[in-house]
Enzyme design. Structure first.
Site, mmCIF file in Angstrom:
data_model
loop_
_atom_site.group_PDB
_atom_site.id
_atom_site.type_symbol
_atom_site.label_atom_id
_atom_site.label_comp_id
_atom_site.label_asym_id
_atom_site.label_seq_id
_atom_site.Cartn_x
_atom_site.Cartn_y
_atom_site.Cartn_z
ATOM 1 N N GLY A 44 57.429 27.038 -31.729
ATOM 2 C CA GLY A 44 57.975 28.164 -30.976
ATOM 3 C C GLY A 44 56.992 29.311 -30.917
ATOM 4 O O GLY A 44 55.776 29.123 -31.018
ATOM 5 N N SER A 45 57.501 30.511 -30.782
ATOM 6 C CA SER A 45 56.661 31.699 -30.624
ATOM 7 C C SER A 45 56.172 32.213 -31.977
ATOM 8 O O SER A 45 56.799 31.958 -33.015
ATOM 9 C CB SER A 45 57.449 32.806 -29.926
ATOM 10 O OG SER A 45 58.475 33.290 -30.782
ATOM 11 N N ALA A 51 56.355 35.221 -33.078
ATOM 12 C CA ALA A 51 57.341 36.161 -33.626
ATOM 13 C C ALA A 51 58.423 35.417 -34.406
ATOM 14 O O ALA A 51 58.761 35.783 -35.540
ATOM 15 C CB ALA A 51 57.960 36.984 -32.500
ATOM 16 N N VAL A 52 58.967 34.359 -33.811
ATOM 17 C CA VAL A 52 60.004 33.592 -34.501
ATOM 18 C C VAL A 52 59.396 32.792 -35.653
ATOM 19 O O VAL A 52 60.026 32.598 -36.688
ATOM 20 C CB VAL A 52 60.748 32.672 -33.514
ATOM 21 C CG1 VAL A 52 61.818 31.858 -34.234
ATOM 22 C CG2 VAL A 52 61.378 33.486 -32.391
ATOM 23 N N GLY A 53 58.158 32.356 -35.482
ATOM 24 C CA GLY A 53 57.473 31.641 -36.562
ATOM 25 C C GLY A 53 57.362 32.480 -37.825
ATOM 26 O O GLY A 53 57.543 31.975 -38.939
ATOM 27 N N GLU A 113 53.809 25.463 -35.369
ATOM 28 C CA GLU A 113 53.035 25.304 -34.132
ATOM 29 C C GLU A 113 53.541 26.382 -33.187
ATOM 30 O O GLU A 113 54.659 26.304 -32.686
ATOM 31 C CB GLU A 113 53.237 23.900 -33.562
ATOM 32 C CG GLU A 113 52.220 23.536 -32.486
ATOM 33 C CD GLU A 113 52.622 24.032 -31.108
ATOM 34 O OE1 GLU A 113 52.085 25.086 -30.677
ATOM 35 O OE2 GLU A 113 53.468 23.392 -30.478
ATOM 36 N N CYS A 145 52.825 24.360 -24.464
ATOM 37 C CA CYS A 145 52.097 25.049 -25.528
ATOM 38 C C CYS A 145 50.598 24.777 -25.428
ATOM 39 O O CYS A 145 49.782 25.617 -25.796
ATOM 40 C CB CYS A 145 52.629 24.630 -26.906
ATOM 41 S SG CYS A 145 52.633 22.861 -27.187
#
Length: 646
Positions: A337-338, A340-342, A359, A393
């Protein structure tokens, strides 16, 4: 030695008596050879021995090379899969709805605005086709309690699954693959309906990659998870040392929305092959398809007599993902994911010291050197930027085109972009389904794309085509866009677009060093590709790009080579999936030391046993000198010290 022997034997024969000559004549040629008694009669025997020795060496070299190619391993797997445990095609009856079986299987009216939450249906996620805005249904928005219940079921099933053989696991994966191959159209349709992509994009990005993942894991997975023997060193030369790869238990997977089928099955394939259970949370934006895809996997387990609860699917919002990360039954988290969420996933895992693989997307560059074949490169640039409407991605987000071919490249590719057909990807609602570019999954992502385009134009970039929402279509469509004149100060040069945009930066003076600086001036580092007629030059440029992956004169094929690890650096995250690195990441790496020869074991020398004495340090120093002093004199002194203080 033979020549010398011949002369000696000649002298002996002239001086020997007749009786001695008779003795020699009666002796066996082989016996006389063993005694060092050579003569010309022995030449054929010598040649035969030489030939046998040579053949033995050649045979040893051939066997060594076959072993390097894992020939014997592949022979073993083939014997198991086709002789000992022959695969029998098992018909899987996976129930499907009209929406899954037919392009025109949804007849409802489109909504004005897609909203995943409906106050009249609390506790559920509303599912929509992003290309038509038709409602597909609803799925449960799971709570933390629901997530834990799924983990309990998976953990229970994993205990028995961990005892299965690799051959049994291959049987399950082969059954999944057989179903996929027989239902390509259905799977592509469901992907298109849930994520808005054309069927061909689903075929290439969802189905093909999944089938190759299964093939690769089935062919190589057991080899990658075999005991890995390590050198022991001189002190413990009487020991065997190896690393074994054992199941972690329950893997938690948080998958993104851009490829709902592949992202869901990707880690299920590697996870269950390594002996784990897998609990995967799918994106709330593409939850509708997860029910069908989950039924495929669970049915495959069930028809082979295994507990289908081994694989669980979580549907829900962010709180369900947070619950999965924090659940004590989950041993490891794999997140895509992004950034920020990572970071939120890392923060959630940190209190539990739970390992994560992240990733986090990319800003992949395509470098076009001045010696390229424009006609050959244009199709790759189109596929790199517009596959899946740019929601990749490892898609091409930045094209660095050398100055002397910059204008020609734009002139060649602009009409191709203008000719791209954008519409509803399935044959319904007035579309024939023959489209090049579908819709975007999230309406909010189109706002992000628009903001990046507007910022670039404000700072001097030129939009040649597109650059706005497609007002002719009611769904979530953003027009295929070509924008040039990109500079490093523009947001689009640094932030992930994740949309159908080709952004071109001119490399001044065809300068390789300047190009490398421009490419590396970015916080992301997932993939990259370099096109050049001179492969060595391309490799030299690629080697200096700070990214986890690079292809020369090709685009994204590394992901179709599932024996390669997939992952990046910097804002693109860390850890790897795919390849031996990814499969082993699904395991506990356990170091084991055992006796090499029965009866020979390590004992503590008396000087080093408790209690310590004045000679303990001297004995220890002598031991160290003997093993590690590089001079012969030092080693001899070490031996003397061991004798003296032992």
């Amino acid at each position: 030695r033979i020549a010398s022997s011949f002369s000696k034997q000649a002298s002996k024969r002239s001086m020997s008596s007749n009786s001695n000559q008779d003795e020699h004549e009666c002796a066996s040629p082989w016996a006389s050879l063993l005694q060092g008694d050579y003569n010309t009669a022995h030449v054929p025997l010598i040649l035969l021995a030489t030939l046998c020795t040579s053949l033995s060496v050649v045979l040893w070299l051939v066997l060594s090379k076959l072993n390097d190619w894992h020939f014997f391993y592949q022979l073993k797997v083939a014997f198991e899969d086709y002789v000992l445990f022959p695969y029998k095609h098992i018909h899987m009856d996976v129930e499907m709805t009209d929406a899954e079986l037919k392009d025109d299987g949804i007849q409802g009216d489109p909504v004005e605005t897609i909203s995943l939450k409906d106050p009249s249906h609390p506790g559920f996620i509303q599912c929509f086709d992003p290309s038509t805005k038709q409602r597909l249904g609803q799925v449960k928005a799971m709570t933390a309690t629901d997530v834990h219940d799924c983990c309990l079921l998976a953990a229970s099933a994993q205990k028995k699954w961990a005892t299965t053989s690799f051959a049994q696991r291959r049987q399950v994966l082969r059954t999944i693959q057989a179903y996929i191959v027989a239902h390509v159209e259905d799977i592509c349709r469901v992907c298109a309906r849930d994520s808005g992509k054309p069927k061909v994009d689903a075929l290439l990005g969802e189905v093909l990659t999944t089938c190759e993942k299964i093939r690769c894991v089935n062919s190589n997975g057991e080899l990658w998870l075999q005991r890995d023997y390590r050198p022991t060193g001189p002190v413990l030369m009487h020991k065997h040392a190896y690393v074994e790869y054992v199941p972690l238990g329950v893997l938690g997977v948080i998958a993104p929305w851009n490829y709902p089928f592949h992202n869901m099955l990707n880690h299920i394939i590697s996870g269950i092959f390594a002996g784990n259970a897998v609990v995967g949370k799918v994106s709330e934006h593409t939850s509708w398809s997860s029910d069908y895809f989950g039924r495929i996997v669970q049915t495959a387990l069930q028809v082979h007599g295994h507990d289908p609860n081994l694989v669980q699917t979580i549907t829900g919002f962010g709180d369900a993902g947070a619950a999965l990360v924090a659940d004590p039954l989950v041993s490891k988290i794999i997140f895509t994911g992004s950034p920020a969420v990572g970071r939120m996933v890392m923060a959630g895992a940190a209190p539990h010291l739970k390992p994560v693989i992240l990733e986090l997307g990319g800003k992949d560059p395509m470098v076009l050197v001045e010696d390229i074949d424009l006609k050959a490169v244009v199709p790759w640039a189109l596929r790199g930027c517009f596959q899946n409407c740019g929601q990749n991605c490892c898609g091409i987000e930045r094209i660095f085109c050398y100055e002397s071919v910059h204008d020609q490249f734009i002139a060649a590719i602009l009409p191709r972009i203008k000719a791209l057909v954008q519409n509803i990807p399935l044959a319904h609602c007035g579309s024939n389904g023959q489209v090049d570019c579908g819709s975007m999954v999230m309406d909010g992502q189109m706002d992000i794309v628009q903001a990046l385009i507007d910022d670039a134009v404000k700072k001097g970039a030129t939009v040649h085509v597109g650059g706005k929402r497609n007002a002719k279509l009611a769904g979530q469509f953003y027009e295929p866009t070509l924008i040039s004149g990109i500079t490093a100060d523009m947001r689009i040069a640094q932030e992930e677009v994740f949309g159908p945009v080709m952004a071109i930066t001119k490399v001044p003076n065809d300068d390789d060093e300047e190009c490398i600086k421009m490419v590396n001036n970015c916080d992301f580092g997932l993939g990259s590709c370099v096109y050049s007629a001179n492969q060595k030059r391309g490799e030299k440029i690629g080697a200096q790009i700070r990214a986890g992956m690079c292809t020369i004169n090709d685009f994204a094929v590394n992901y179709l080579i599932q024996a390669l690890p997939f992952g990046g650096v910097k804002e693109s995250g860390f850890g790897r999936f795919a390849g031996p690195e990814g499969l082993r990441a699904c395991c506990l790496e356990r170091a084991v030391v055992v006796d090499k020869i029965p009866g020979i074991r390590t004992s503590i020398p008396a000087p080093l046993d408790y209690p310590m004495t004045p000679r303990s340090m001297k004995f220890g120093d002598s031991l160290l000198q003997f093993f590690y002093n590089e001079s012969l004199v030092g080693k001899i002194k070490g031996i003397i010290g061991l004798i003296k203080h032992g």
